[in-house]
Design a protein around this motif. Structure first.
Motif, mmCIF file in Angstrom:
data_model
loop_
_atom_site.group_PDB
_atom_site.id
_atom_site.type_symbol
_atom_site.label_atom_id
_atom_site.label_comp_id
_atom_site.label_asym_id
_atom_site.label_seq_id
_atom_site.Cartn_x
_atom_site.Cartn_y
_atom_site.Cartn_z
ATOM 1 N N ASN A 111 0.871 -1.166 0.000
ATOM 2 C CA ASN A 111 0.000 0.000 0.000
ATOM 3 C C ASN A 111 0.913 1.221 0.000
ATOM 4 O O ASN A 111 1.495 1.580 1.027
ATOM 5 C CB ASN A 111 -0.914 -0.009 1.226
ATOM 6 C CG ASN A 111 -1.889 1.145 1.223
ATOM 7 O OD1 ASN A 111 -1.568 2.252 0.807
ATOM 8 N ND2 ASN A 111 -3.091 0.891 1.708
ATOM 9 N N HIS A 112 1.053 1.849 -1.179
ATOM 10 C CA HIS A 112 1.954 2.996 -1.332
ATOM 11 C C HIS A 112 1.393 4.238 -0.653
ATOM 12 O O HIS A 112 2.153 5.121 -0.258
ATOM 13 C CB HIS A 112 2.213 3.267 -2.820
ATOM 14 C CG HIS A 112 2.857 2.112 -3.511
ATOM 15 N ND1 HIS A 112 4.204 1.873 -3.493
ATOM 16 C CD2 HIS A 112 2.307 1.094 -4.231
ATOM 17 C CE1 HIS A 112 4.483 0.784 -4.181
ATOM 18 N NE2 HIS A 112 3.338 0.285 -4.638
ATOM 19 N N THR A 113 0.092 4.337 -0.536
ATOM 20 C CA THR A 113 -0.530 5.493 0.109
ATOM 21 C C THR A 113 -0.201 5.531 1.596
ATOM 22 O O THR A 113 0.163 6.577 2.138
ATOM 23 C CB THR A 113 -2.064 5.446 -0.081
ATOM 24 O OG1 THR A 113 -2.360 5.367 -1.479
ATOM 25 C CG2 THR A 113 -2.738 6.661 0.528
ATOM 26 N N LYS A 114 -0.313 4.391 2.251
ATOM 27 C CA LYS A 114 -0.081 4.304 3.693
ATOM 28 C C LYS A 114 1.358 3.922 4.044
ATOM 29 O O LYS A 114 1.718 3.881 5.215
ATOM 30 C CB LYS A 114 -1.037 3.285 4.317
ATOM 31 C CG LYS A 114 -2.501 3.646 4.185
ATOM 32 C CD LYS A 114 -3.369 2.614 4.892
ATOM 33 C CE LYS A 114 -4.842 2.832 4.704
ATOM 34 N NZ LYS A 114 -5.358 4.069 5.194
ATOM 35 N N LYS A 115 2.160 3.581 3.023
ATOM 36 C CA LYS A 115 3.556 3.162 3.215
ATOM 37 C C LYS A 115 3.648 1.924 4.114
ATOM 38 O O LYS A 115 4.461 1.865 5.040
ATOM 39 C CB LYS A 115 4.411 4.303 3.789
ATOM 40 C CG LYS A 115 4.462 5.544 2.939
ATOM 41 C CD LYS A 115 5.340 5.303 1.749
ATOM 42 C CE LYS A 115 5.550 6.613 0.999
ATOM 43 N NZ LYS A 115 6.049 6.424 -0.333
ATOM 44 N N ILE A 116 2.797 0.929 3.819
ATOM 45 C CA ILE A 116 2.805 -0.334 4.549
ATOM 46 C C ILE A 116 2.747 -1.486 3.556
ATOM 47 O O ILE A 116 2.399 -1.285 2.385
ATOM 48 C CB ILE A 116 1.638 -0.428 5.561
ATOM 49 C CG1 ILE A 116 0.281 -0.242 4.876
ATOM 50 C CG2 ILE A 116 1.811 0.560 6.702
ATOM 51 C CD1 ILE A 116 -0.923 -0.364 5.803
ATOM 52 N N TYR A 117 3.094 -2.683 4.024
ATOM 53 C CA TYR A 117 3.025 -3.841 3.145
ATOM 54 C C TYR A 117 2.709 -5.098 3.959
ATOM 55 O O TYR A 117 2.921 -5.155 5.171
ATOM 56 C CB TYR A 117 4.320 -4.030 2.355
ATOM 57 C CG TYR A 117 5.505 -4.447 3.193
ATOM 58 C CD1 TYR A 117 5.817 -5.800 3.375
ATOM 59 C CD2 TYR A 117 6.318 -3.499 3.804
ATOM 60 C CE1 TYR A 117 6.900 -6.188 4.140
ATOM 61 C CE2 TYR A 117 7.403 -3.875 4.572
ATOM 62 C CZ TYR A 117 7.693 -5.218 4.740
ATOM 63 O OH TYR A 117 8.758 -5.606 5.514
ATOM 64 N N ALA A 164 -9.347 1.123 0.693
ATOM 65 C CA ALA A 164 -10.116 1.478 -0.504
ATOM 66 C C ALA A 164 -9.569 2.745 -1.148
ATOM 67 O O ALA A 164 -9.325 3.738 -0.477
ATOM 68 C CB ALA A 164 -11.583 1.656 -0.146
ATOM 69 N N TRP A 165 -9.384 2.690 -2.448
ATOM 70 C CA TRP A 165 -8.865 3.763 -3.305
ATOM 71 C C TRP A 165 -7.427 4.148 -2.990
ATOM 72 O O TRP A 165 -6.938 5.151 -3.483
ATOM 73 C CB TRP A 165 -9.750 5.005 -3.285
ATOM 74 C CG TRP A 165 -11.093 4.773 -3.877
ATOM 75 C CD1 TRP A 165 -12.284 5.044 -3.276
ATOM 76 C CD2 TRP A 165 -11.422 4.239 -5.163
ATOM 77 N NE1 TRP A 165 -13.323 4.685 -4.105
ATOM 78 C CE2 TRP A 165 -12.817 4.187 -5.273
ATOM 79 C CE3 TRP A 165 -10.655 3.767 -6.234
ATOM 80 C CZ2 TRP A 165 -13.465 3.721 -6.399
ATOM 81 C CZ3 TRP A 165 -11.303 3.289 -7.356
ATOM 82 C CH2 TRP A 165 -12.688 3.275 -7.428
ATOM 83 N N ASN A 166 -6.738 3.369 -2.178
ATOM 84 C CA ASN A 166 -5.312 3.606 -1.981
ATOM 85 C C ASN A 166 -4.558 3.092 -3.204
ATOM 86 O O ASN A 166 -5.072 2.284 -3.982
ATOM 87 C CB ASN A 166 -4.809 2.877 -0.738
ATOM 88 C CG ASN A 166 -5.259 3.523 0.563
ATOM 89 O OD1 ASN A 166 -4.848 3.099 1.635
ATOM 90 N ND2 ASN A 166 -6.103 4.537 0.518
ATOM 91 N N TYR A 181 8.843 1.777 4.176
ATOM 92 C CA TYR A 181 7.596 1.048 4.395
ATOM 93 C C TYR A 181 7.666 0.226 5.676
ATOM 94 O O TYR A 181 8.732 -0.246 6.068
ATOM 95 C CB TYR A 181 7.308 0.127 3.204
ATOM 96 C CG TYR A 181 6.969 0.883 1.944
ATOM 97 C CD1 TYR A 181 5.659 1.013 1.525
ATOM 98 C CD2 TYR A 181 7.969 1.477 1.176
ATOM 99 C CE1 TYR A 181 5.342 1.705 0.366
ATOM 100 C CE2 TYR A 181 7.668 2.177 0.018
ATOM 101 C CZ TYR A 181 6.351 2.287 -0.380
ATOM 102 O OH TYR A 181 6.047 2.982 -1.516
ATOM 103 N N GLU A 182 6.500 0.033 6.271
ATOM 104 C CA GLU A 182 6.397 -0.762 7.489
ATOM 105 C C GLU A 182 5.555 -2.004 7.212
ATOM 106 O O GLU A 182 4.510 -1.922 6.569
ATOM 107 C CB GLU A 182 5.731 0.075 8.587
ATOM 108 C CG GLU A 182 5.551 -0.652 9.890
ATOM 109 C CD GLU A 182 4.821 0.204 10.918
ATOM 110 O OE1 GLU A 182 4.305 -0.380 11.877
ATOM 111 O OE2 GLU A 182 4.750 1.438 10.746
ATOM 112 N N GLN A 183 6.018 -3.135 7.713
ATOM 113 C CA GLN A 183 5.258 -4.374 7.536
ATOM 114 C C GLN A 183 4.098 -4.410 8.526
ATOM 115 O O GLN A 183 4.244 -4.037 9.687
ATOM 116 C CB GLN A 183 6.144 -5.599 7.744
ATOM 117 C CG GLN A 183 5.402 -6.893 7.505
ATOM 118 C CD GLN A 183 6.305 -8.110 7.567
ATOM 119 O OE1 GLN A 183 7.515 -7.995 7.634
ATOM 120 N NE2 GLN A 183 5.696 -9.285 7.540
#
Length: 191
Positions: A111-117, A164-166, A181-183
């Motif tokens: 998720n590039h919007t929230k910088k998480i994966y 949603a929409w990220n 990014y944070e896991q």
């Protein structure tokens, strides 16, 4: 009554596209928990389109237009949601898709919007129950969950729709720079 979901994709020019629910000309079930499984050919097919391809997506239920504006995830405007539902399926571009088995062990759901994966290999290991594992992508991007039959009800239901929409993509673990990014580790199980 059952609620049916379509994957909607928003491009950089704010155009919306519908991902075809047929894979190899076979209709895939559209209720959220009917198709939202790891190794389901529909989910595998869509995952293949996300490899190194960050796009804005949402799994939009056909009852989502009943939501109040403050209930729509990620501050999506009510006008945008209504605009989507007022279009006919013919107005939304769609392409026929074909099945290609997806190797989840090699990929991160980013998720590039929230910088998480999510490390999908680890996710499957933590969520697999007797060979069945709910797919995090469709659940995390669903709009309208809880309004119809076949929706997700269970552990971490509060997370449904939070992506949603990220801007989301699938990236190979070995090639993706994780520095910014944070896991995250999610667990989904139906009640």
């Amino acid at each position: 009554m059952g609620q049916y979901y379509n994957i909607l994709i928003k491009d950089k020019d704010e155009n919306y596209f519908k991902y075809d629910r047929s894979v190899d000309n076979k209709y895939m079930f559209a209720k959220l928990t009917e198709h939202s499984w790891i190794r389901n050919s529909f989910m595998d097919s869509f995952c293949n389109t996300l490899i190194n391809n960050p796009i804005n997506i949402a799994w939009v239920g056909d009852y989502a237009n009943e939501l109040e504006e403050n209930e729509i995830p990620n501050n999506i405007s009510f006008e945008t949601l209504n605009m989507i539902f007022n279009k006919t399926y013919k107005e939304l571009k769609s392409k026929t898709v074909s099945f290609s088995k997806f190797d989840y062990n090699k990929y991160l759901l980013v998720n590039h919007t929230k910088k998480i994966y999510i490390d999908l290999k680890q996710y499957i290991s933590n969520n697999d129950e007797d060979g069945w594992c709910l797919h995090p992508l469709s659940l995390l991007t669903a709009i309208g969950n809880g309004l119809g039959g076949g929706d997700y009800h269970g552990i971490n239901e509060n997370l449904i729709g939070s992506w949603a929409w990220n801007t989301i993509s699938l990236e190979k673990k070995k090639d993706f720079n994780l520095q910014e990014y944070e896991q995250v580790d999610y667990y989904f199980q139906e009640a």
